[in-house]
Design a protein around this motif. Structure first.
Motif, PDB file in Angstrom:
ATOM      1  N   GLY A 347       0.803  -1.210   0.000  1.00  0.00           N
ATOM      2  CA  GLY A 347       0.000   0.000   0.000  1.00  0.00           C
ATOM      3  C   GLY A 347       0.836   1.260   0.000  1.00  0.00           C
ATOM      4  O   GLY A 347       0.372   2.319  -0.441  1.00  0.00           O
ATOM      5  N   ASP A 348       2.087   1.171   0.469  1.00  0.00           N
ATOM      6  CA  ASP A 348       2.983   2.332   0.479  1.00  0.00           C
ATOM      7  C   ASP A 348       3.776   2.459  -0.814  1.00  0.00           C
ATOM      8  O   ASP A 348       4.640   3.334  -0.936  1.00  0.00           O
ATOM      9  CB  ASP A 348       3.945   2.250   1.669  1.00  0.00           C
ATOM     10  CG  ASP A 348       4.749   0.951   1.682  1.00  0.00           C
ATOM     11  OD1 ASP A 348       4.564   0.119   0.753  1.00  0.00           O
ATOM     12  OD2 ASP A 348       5.561   0.753   2.618  1.00  0.00           O
ATOM     13  N   GLY A 349       3.525   1.560  -1.780  1.00  0.00           N
ATOM     14  CA  GLY A 349       4.226   1.617  -3.050  1.00  0.00           C
ATOM     15  C   GLY A 349       5.516   0.834  -3.089  1.00  0.00           C
ATOM     16  O   GLY A 349       6.132   0.702  -4.156  1.00  0.00           O
ATOM     17  N   ALA A 350       5.950   0.309  -1.956  1.00  0.00           N
ATOM     18  CA  ALA A 350       7.201  -0.444  -1.920  1.00  0.00           C
ATOM     19  C   ALA A 350       7.016  -1.838  -2.517  1.00  0.00           C
ATOM     20  O   ALA A 350       5.924  -2.416  -2.469  1.00  0.00           O
ATOM     21  CB  ALA A 350       7.706  -0.561  -0.488  1.00  0.00           C
ATOM     22  N   ARG A 351       8.078  -2.371  -3.070  1.00  0.00           N
ATOM     23  CA  ARG A 351       8.037  -3.729  -3.624  1.00  0.00           C
ATOM     24  C   ARG A 351       7.920  -4.718  -2.479  1.00  0.00           C
ATOM     25  O   ARG A 351       8.637  -4.621  -1.476  1.00  0.00           O
ATOM     26  CB  ARG A 351       9.314  -4.002  -4.431  1.00  0.00           C
ATOM     27  CG  ARG A 351       9.403  -5.403  -5.037  1.00  0.00           C
ATOM     28  CD  ARG A 351      10.652  -5.490  -5.909  1.00  0.00           C
ATOM     29  NE  ARG A 351      10.830  -6.811  -6.503  1.00  0.00           N
ATOM     30  CZ  ARG A 351      11.559  -7.781  -5.964  1.00  0.00           C
ATOM     31  NH1 ARG A 351      12.174  -7.584  -4.804  1.00  0.00           N
ATOM     32  NH2 ARG A 351      11.680  -8.941  -6.583  1.00  0.00           N
ATOM     33  N   VAL A 352       6.998  -5.675  -2.614  1.00  0.00           N
ATOM     34  CA  VAL A 352       6.781  -6.682  -1.576  1.00  0.00           C
ATOM     35  C   VAL A 352       6.812  -8.064  -2.195  1.00  0.00           C
ATOM     36  O   VAL A 352       6.552  -8.241  -3.392  1.00  0.00           O
ATOM     37  CB  VAL A 352       5.444  -6.461  -0.836  1.00  0.00           C
ATOM     38  CG1 VAL A 352       5.445  -5.167  -0.063  1.00  0.00           C
ATOM     39  CG2 VAL A 352       4.278  -6.505  -1.821  1.00  0.00           C
ATOM     40  N   GLN A 353       7.129  -9.044  -1.369  1.00  0.00           N
ATOM     41  CA  GLN A 353       7.111 -10.440  -1.798  1.00  0.00           C
ATOM     42  C   GLN A 353       6.447 -11.285  -0.721  1.00  0.00           C
ATOM     43  O   GLN A 353       6.650 -11.053   0.479  1.00  0.00           O
ATOM     44  CB  GLN A 353       8.530 -10.967  -2.026  1.00  0.00           C
ATOM     45  CG  GLN A 353       9.282 -10.291  -3.138  1.00  0.00           C
ATOM     46  CD  GLN A 353      10.601 -10.979  -3.424  1.00  0.00           C
ATOM     47  OE1 GLN A 353      10.660 -12.032  -4.061  1.00  0.00           O
ATOM     48  NE2 GLN A 353      11.689 -10.385  -2.946  1.00  0.00           N
ATOM     49  N   LEU A 354       5.662 -12.231  -1.164  1.00  0.00           N
ATOM     50  CA  LEU A 354       5.087 -13.227  -0.271  1.00  0.00           C
ATOM     51  C   LEU A 354       5.835 -14.516  -0.561  1.00  0.00           C
ATOM     52  O   LEU A 354       5.702 -15.092  -1.646  1.00  0.00           O
ATOM     53  CB  LEU A 354       3.586 -13.378  -0.541  1.00  0.00           C
ATOM     54  CG  LEU A 354       2.743 -14.077   0.529  1.00  0.00           C
ATOM     55  CD1 LEU A 354       2.814 -13.344   1.855  1.00  0.00           C
ATOM     56  CD2 LEU A 354       1.294 -14.204   0.063  1.00  0.00           C
ATOM     57  N   LEU A 355       6.664 -14.958   0.380  1.00  0.00           N
ATOM     58  CA  LEU A 355       7.556 -16.090   0.177  1.00  0.00           C
ATOM     59  C   LEU A 355       7.068 -17.288   0.970  1.00  0.00           C
ATOM     60  O   LEU A 355       6.715 -17.170   2.157  1.00  0.00           O
ATOM     61  CB  LEU A 355       8.982 -15.726   0.612  1.00  0.00           C
ATOM     62  CG  LEU A 355       9.596 -14.494  -0.068  1.00  0.00           C
ATOM     63  CD1 LEU A 355      10.956 -14.177   0.545  1.00  0.00           C
ATOM     64  CD2 LEU A 355       9.715 -14.724  -1.562  1.00  0.00           C
ATOM     65  N   ARG A 356       7.076 -18.445   0.330  1.00  0.00           N
ATOM     66  CA  ARG A 356       6.626 -19.657   1.001  1.00  0.00           C
ATOM     67  C   ARG A 356       7.633 -20.074   2.066  1.00  0.00           C
ATOM     68  O   ARG A 356       8.857 -20.029   1.850  1.00  0.00           O
ATOM     69  CB  ARG A 356       6.472 -20.804   0.003  1.00  0.00           C
ATOM     70  CG  ARG A 356       5.912 -22.090   0.627  1.00  0.00           C
ATOM     71  CD  ARG A 356       5.829 -23.207  -0.390  1.00  0.00           C
ATOM     72  NE  ARG A 356       4.947 -22.865  -1.500  1.00  0.00           N
ATOM     73  CZ  ARG A 356       3.633 -22.972  -1.452  1.00  0.00           C
ATOM     74  NH1 ARG A 356       3.045 -23.387  -0.330  1.00  0.00           N
ATOM     75  NH2 ARG A 356       2.891 -22.661  -2.498  1.00  0.00           N
ATOM     76  N   VAL A 357       7.125 -20.474   3.210  1.00  0.00           N
ATOM     77  CA  VAL A 357       7.966 -21.028   4.275  1.00  0.00           C
ATOM     78  C   VAL A 357       8.023 -22.540   4.101  1.00  0.00           C
ATOM     79  O   VAL A 357       6.983 -23.204   4.149  1.00  0.00           O
ATOM     80  CB  VAL A 357       7.403 -20.676   5.664  1.00  0.00           C
ATOM     81  CG1 VAL A 357       8.272 -21.288   6.762  1.00  0.00           C
ATOM     82  CG2 VAL A 357       7.309 -19.158   5.843  1.00  0.00           C
ATOM     83  N   PRO A 358       9.213 -23.110   3.825  1.00  0.00           N
ATOM     84  CA  PRO A 358       9.307 -24.550   3.607  1.00  0.00           C
ATOM     85  C   PRO A 358       8.775 -25.339   4.792  1.00  0.00           C
ATOM     86  O   PRO A 358       9.008 -24.978   5.952  1.00  0.00           O
ATOM     87  CB  PRO A 358      10.793 -24.794   3.404  1.00  0.00           C
ATOM     88  CG  PRO A 358      11.343 -23.463   3.001  1.00  0.00           C
ATOM     89  CD  PRO A 358      10.516 -22.448   3.725  1.00  0.00           C
ATOM     90  N   GLN A 359       8.052 -26.408   4.498  1.00  0.00           N
ATOM     91  CA  GLN A 359       7.537 -27.267   5.559  1.00  0.00           C
ATOM     92  C   GLN A 359       8.623 -28.195   6.061  1.00  0.00           C
ATOM     93  O   GLN A 359       9.451 -28.694   5.294  1.00  0.00           O
ATOM     94  CB  GLN A 359       6.351 -28.092   5.051  1.00  0.00           C
ATOM     95  CG  GLN A 359       5.131 -27.257   4.712  1.00  0.00           C
ATOM     96  CD  GLN A 359       3.955 -28.113   4.298  1.00  0.00           C
ATOM     97  OE1 GLN A 359       4.091 -29.322   4.099  1.00  0.00           O
ATOM     98  NE2 GLN A 359       2.796 -27.494   4.169  1.00  0.00           N
ATOM     99  N   THR A 360       8.650 -28.408   7.328  1.00  0.00           N
ATOM    100  CA  THR A 360       9.615 -29.341   7.949  1.00  0.00           C
ATOM    101  C   THR A 360       8.844 -30.376   8.723  1.00  0.00           C
ATOM    102  O   THR A 360       7.762 -30.116   9.245  1.00  0.00           O
ATOM    103  CB  THR A 360      10.585 -28.597   8.867  1.00  0.00           C
ATOM    104  OG1 THR A 360       9.843 -27.910   9.891  1.00  0.00           O
ATOM    105  CG2 THR A 360      11.411 -27.587   8.080  1.00  0.00           C
ATOM    106  N   LYS A 361       9.399 -31.546   8.787  1.00  0.00           N
ATOM    107  CA  LYS A 361       8.747 -32.621   9.538  1.00  0.00           C
ATOM    108  C   LYS A 361       9.466 -32.854  10.854  1.00  0.00           C
ATOM    109  O   LYS A 361      10.665 -32.674  10.948  1.00  0.00           O
ATOM    110  CB  LYS A 361       8.775 -33.926   8.711  1.00  0.00           C
ATOM    111  CG  LYS A 361       7.884 -33.860   7.468  1.00  0.00           C
ATOM    112  CD  LYS A 361       7.858 -35.183   6.759  1.00  0.00           C
ATOM    113  CE  LYS A 361       6.953 -35.134   5.548  1.00  0.00           C
ATOM    114  NZ  LYS A 361       6.896 -36.450   4.838  1.00  0.00           N
TER     115      LYS A 361
END
Length: 361
Positions: A347-361
């Motif tokens: 919303g502030d115009g900055a570049r954003v990324q939604l990154l997947r968090v790897p699943q661990t067992k």
């Protein structure tokens, strides 16, 4: 077969002479003569031809971002034993009446007067453009017309991106059905990459122990236009063939391994939102929620009062645009959708990324 026999019977001076060694096509450093758009792109073609048989430009057409340039190849009086270099300037706007402004990706096809393919190139025309970062892994071919049906079954492309440098391998089958493997590296320029591939052959068997090195011979060229971290258009171009140049067009997609009735189920999971601004990362655990249809998909984190809503391509069944809202207020919009990464603006115009968090067992 009849055409081949006719070619053998006619003297060389009577045959249309295609440019020897192919055509090098690039953007020329000059202005267009098209008065209303002097900044329109102009192309330069370099090649070799028989004396007295220099090709000439006969016309051009533009449909969207696709350009077709037509050359006339002389068929008489060619001195085949004397080759020399030539340069042609193609002012597409002056030829077609359609200006080519910079800022987008163009695809240029060069054909002869009979429609035969001579050359193909894609061009990124926005200097400094930051293109989608392709996700590392396996990419699979799909029909280029958006039908989503698979083509070239058993073939695929592997991509490893390190910064703007790409390592690409293409695995498939030749005309006899035998497996082939190509490998090449390229620098990604904005949204595109052109990879000159090498065919690796006569290597050591997997259970061999002689340390034999595989031989490499020139292969086709793979041109890629990345649309998102997991979607691309691709053109496989092979110049040196007995039947003349060949071009195969297809879509490339990196798809999730997991089998599910919902092809968008991979968007569920744990994600972390990071921004180029100084805001702290935020983590979300997204689960599919009701209301999903053929036109959209929704995922929610009840604890964070967050929802990820995505518009869906009904043919490919892939997300095209997504928005992340918290407490009803849009936090970020994403227009580059991948399996492990969504990229957009906050919303502030900055570049954003939604990154997947790897699943661990």
């Amino acid at each position: 077969m009849a055409v081949g026999i006719l070619a053998l019977l006619l003297p060389a001076s009577m045959l249309a002479a295609a440019p020897d060694g192919g055509l090098l096509v690039r953007i020329a450093k000059q202005s267009s003569s098209f008065q209303s758009a002097p900044g329109s792109l102009v192309f330069e073609l370099n090649g070799n031809a028989a004396r007295n048989c220099t090709p000439t430009i006969s016309g051009a057409s533009v449909v969207g971002s696709d350009i077709e340039l037509r050359l006339n190849l002389p068929s008489t009086g060619c001195a085949q034993h004397r080759q020399f270099a030539f340069t042609l300037t193609a002012d597409i706007a002056a030829l077609s009446g359609r200006a080519l402004p910079r800022g987008q990706v163009y695809r240029l096809l060069v054909r002869d007067q009979n429609g035969g393919l001579l050359a193909f190139r894609i061009f990124e025309t926005e200097p400094g453009r930051t293109g989608p970062v392709p996700e590392n892994g396996f990419w699979w071919p799909r029909e280029s017309k958006g039908s989503g049906s698979a083509i070239a079954l058993g073939s695929g492309v592997g991509i490893e991106a390190q910064g703007s440098q790409l390592a690409v391998n293409v695995f498939g089958f030749n005309a006899q059905g035998s497996p082939v493997w190509y490998f090449g590296t390229a620098h990604q320029q904005g949204r595109v990459a052109s990879v000159d591939l090498l065919e690796l052959q006569h290597g050591e068997a997997l259970f061999g122990d002689a340390g034999k090195q595989p031989a490499a011979r020139p292969g086709p060229r793979l041109d890629i236009e990345f649309e998102s971290p997991s979607q691309a258009r691709a053109w496989l171009f092979e110049e040196d063939t007995d039947a003349g140049p060949k071009l195969r067009t297809f879509d490339l997609a990196r798809t999730a391994f997991a089998r599910s009735a919902d092809s968008l189920a991979y968007l569920a999971g744990r994600w972390v939102l990071v921004s180029d601004a100084e805001s702290a990362p935020r983590q979300f655990s997204l689960l599919s929620r009701g209301g999903t249809s053929t036109a959209d998909a929704r995922f929610a984190d009840a604890d964070a009062d967050a929802e990820l809503s995505c518009a869906v391509d009904p043919v490919r069944r892939t997300a095209t645009l997504c928005s992340l809202a918290v407490a009803g207020a849009v936090l970020a919009d994403f227009d580059r959708i991948g399996i492990d990464r969504l990229v957009g603006r906050g919303g502030d115009g900055a570049r954003v990324q939604l990154l997947r968090v790897p699943q661990t067992k």
